[in-house]
Every structure is written in structure tokens, then in C-alpha cells.
Design a protein around this motif. Structure first.
Motif, PDB file in Angstrom:
ATOM      1  N   GLN A  65     -59.364  -0.447  11.253  1.00  0.00           N
ATOM      2  CA  GLN A  65     -59.775   0.774  10.563  1.00  0.00           C
ATOM      3  C   GLN A  65     -60.690   1.630  11.443  1.00  0.00           C
ATOM      4  OE1 GLN A  65     -61.367  -1.084   7.011  1.00  0.00           O
ATOM      5  NE2 GLN A  65     -59.474  -0.712   5.851  1.00  0.00           N
ATOM      6  N   ARG A  66     -61.577   0.971  12.178  1.00  0.00           N
ATOM      7  CA  ARG A  66     -62.475   1.687  13.087  1.00  0.00           C
ATOM      8  C   ARG A  66     -61.673   2.370  14.195  1.00  0.00           C
ATOM      9  NH1 ARG A  66     -65.622  -2.178  13.962  1.00  0.00           N
ATOM     10  NH2 ARG A  66     -64.730  -2.924  15.907  1.00  0.00           N
ATOM     11  N   LYS A  68     -58.532   3.249  14.070  1.00  0.00           N
ATOM     12  CA  LYS A  68     -57.755   4.327  13.447  1.00  0.00           C
ATOM     13  C   LYS A  68     -58.645   5.559  13.274  1.00  0.00           C
ATOM     14  CE  LYS A  68     -55.534   5.511   9.088  1.00  0.00           C
ATOM     15  NZ  LYS A  68     -55.256   5.040   7.732  1.00  0.00           N
ATOM     16  N   SER A  69     -59.858   5.347  12.805  1.00  0.00           N
ATOM     17  CA  SER A  69     -60.792   6.451  12.601  1.00  0.00           C
ATOM     18  C   SER A  69     -61.109   7.151  13.920  1.00  0.00           C
ATOM     19  CB  SER A  69     -62.066   5.922  11.958  1.00  0.00           C
ATOM     20  OG  SER A  69     -63.006   6.944  11.808  1.00  0.00           O
ATOM     21  N   GLU A  72     -58.134   9.207  14.916  1.00  0.00           N
ATOM     22  CA  GLU A  72     -58.064  10.430  14.115  1.00  0.00           C
ATOM     23  C   GLU A  72     -59.068  11.456  14.636  1.00  0.00           C
ATOM     24  OE1 GLU A  72     -56.617   8.624   9.791  1.00  0.00           O
ATOM     25  OE2 GLU A  72     -58.764   8.769  10.206  1.00  0.00           O
ATOM     26  N   GLY A  73     -60.213  10.956  15.103  1.00  0.00           N
ATOM     27  CA  GLY A  73     -61.260  11.846  15.623  1.00  0.00           C
ATOM     28  C   GLY A  73     -60.847  12.586  16.876  1.00  0.00           C
ATOM     29  N   VAL A  80     -52.899   6.701  15.786  1.00  0.00           N
ATOM     30  CA  VAL A  80     -53.134   6.703  14.334  1.00  0.00           C
ATOM     31  C   VAL A  80     -51.949   6.049  13.630  1.00  0.00           C
ATOM     32  CG1 VAL A  80     -53.336   8.173  12.283  1.00  0.00           C
ATOM     33  CG2 VAL A  80     -54.675   8.701  14.330  1.00  0.00           C
ATOM     34  N   THR A  84     -52.266   2.679  11.570  1.00  0.00           N
ATOM     35  CA  THR A  84     -51.938   2.697  10.143  1.00  0.00           C
ATOM     36  C   THR A  84     -51.013   1.527   9.812  1.00  0.00           C
ATOM     37  OG1 THR A  84     -52.189   5.096  10.048  1.00  0.00           O
ATOM     38  CG2 THR A  84     -50.909   4.054   8.285  1.00  0.00           C
TER      39      THR A  84
END
Length: 189
Positions: A65-66, A68-69, A72-73, A80, A84
Motif C-alpha cells: 500500500q505504501r 502504491k501510494s 500514485e504520488g 500503480v 493494485t
């Protein structure tokens, strides 16, 4: 888990076995209890292992999740997309392990209760107590009493039960007399 063994012990103990048979039954009960305790230990180890695996999977999910974040940033669509997909797989693994842990803990609780009951039964059997009737036996007796009330045969049933108790006492006394006579013959009296 141990119902068949416990029911066999109950039936044997209710049958008023000889002292030798009783010792054998008690030895079997002790052995079964030792095995049951070992089974509880194995279940506890399994719960511990599942907890460790679950925590590792949760950490892995947090990492995915980190990442992925972060992706996205920086608008990295490919990362991503991959993150996902991994997040979905990790979430499923965590969910499965949570259900597994819940089931293992429930099973452990059930088996611990059964072992406690077996320990109580062993102590009672060692002290010479007759085990209490099983729930289905109590229900059957209650149903018989209810039918007797409805048919008016309650007095007859009570008399039959009184006669059965008297017969059991007479049989027990006769057996004791026979044993005493045999002992006297061996002693030469």
C-alpha cells in the motif's frame, strides 16, 4: 473431538465394573487425557504460527500500500497497476489468515473445555463417582416422565423404577455375598 472416548468411559463406569476393570478404564482415561493435552499444545502452536504468518502478511500489505501510494504520488501508472494487483492478493491472504486464526482459536477454546471436562470426569471416576447422565439421556428421561404424566402411567413408571433399583441393590448384595463366600473358601473357613 473426544466424545466417543468419553461416552465409552461413561458407559463402562455406569456398568459397575470390577476393581481391575476400573483400574484399566482409569488408565485409559489418563492416557487419553495426556493425548488430549498434547493435542491442545499442538493447537496452541498452530494458533501461534498463524498469528505470526498473519502479522507478516499484514506488514507485506502495508508495504504494498505504501509503494502504491508513492507510485500514485509520482504518477507512475504502471507501478500503480502492479501495486493494485499485489494489494488485492495481499488483502485476500490477510482475510483468509484472519478467518483461519478465528477458527483455530474457536477450536482451541472448544478442545480446552473438553479437556477440562475430561479431567473432571477422570477425578470423579478415580474417586468412585458415577458420571452424571448425558444431556440426551436427561432429555429422554424427561420425555418419558412427560408421556407418563399424559397417559396417567406415572405411578406405574415410578413403581417400575423403584423395583429396578431394588433389583440392582439385590444383585449387588448377591455379588458381594458370592465374593465373600469365595474368599472364605480360599481362606479355608
Amino acid at each position: 473431538m473426544f466424545d466417543d472416548i468419553r461416552n465409552a468411559f461413561r458407559e463402562l463406569l455406569r456398568g459397575n465394573p470390577s476393581a481391575d476393570a476400573r483400574r484399566g478404564i482409569l488408565a485409559d482415561m489418563r492416557e487419553t487425557l495426556v493425548r488430549a493435552r498434547m493435542g491442545v499444545d499442538d493447537l496452541r502452536q498452530g494458533v501461534g504460527e498463524t498469528k505470526r504468518r498473519l502479522e507478516a502478511q499484514r506488514r507485506e500489505l502495508e508495504t504494498v500500500q505504501r509503494r502504491k501510494s508513492l507510485a500514485e504520488g509520482i504518477n507512475d501508472a504502471e507501478t500503480v497497476r502492479v501495486a493494485t494487483r499485489f494489494e488485492s492478493v495481499q488483502t485476500e491472504k490477510v482475510t483468509i489468515l484472519e478467518r483461519k486464526l478465528e477458527n483455530q482459536e474457536a477450536e482451541l477454546e472448544l478442545v480446552e473445555r473438553e479437556v477440562q471436562e475430561m479431567m473432571s470426569e477422570l477425578k470423579a471416576a478415580a474417586a468412585g463417582a458415577v458420571p452424571p447422565p448425558l444431556p440426551h439421556e436427561r432429555a429422554a428421561k424427561e420425555a418419558e416422565a412427560e408421556v407418563a404424566d399424559l397417559t396417567g402411567d406415572r405411578a406405574l413408571n415410578e413403581e417400575m423404577e423403584r423395583m429396578a433399583r431394588a433389583q440392582r441393590r439385590a444383585d449387588s448384595a448377591a455379588e458381594a455375598d458370592e465374593k465373600l463366600a469365595a474368599l472364605k473358601r480360599r481362606m479355608g473357613k
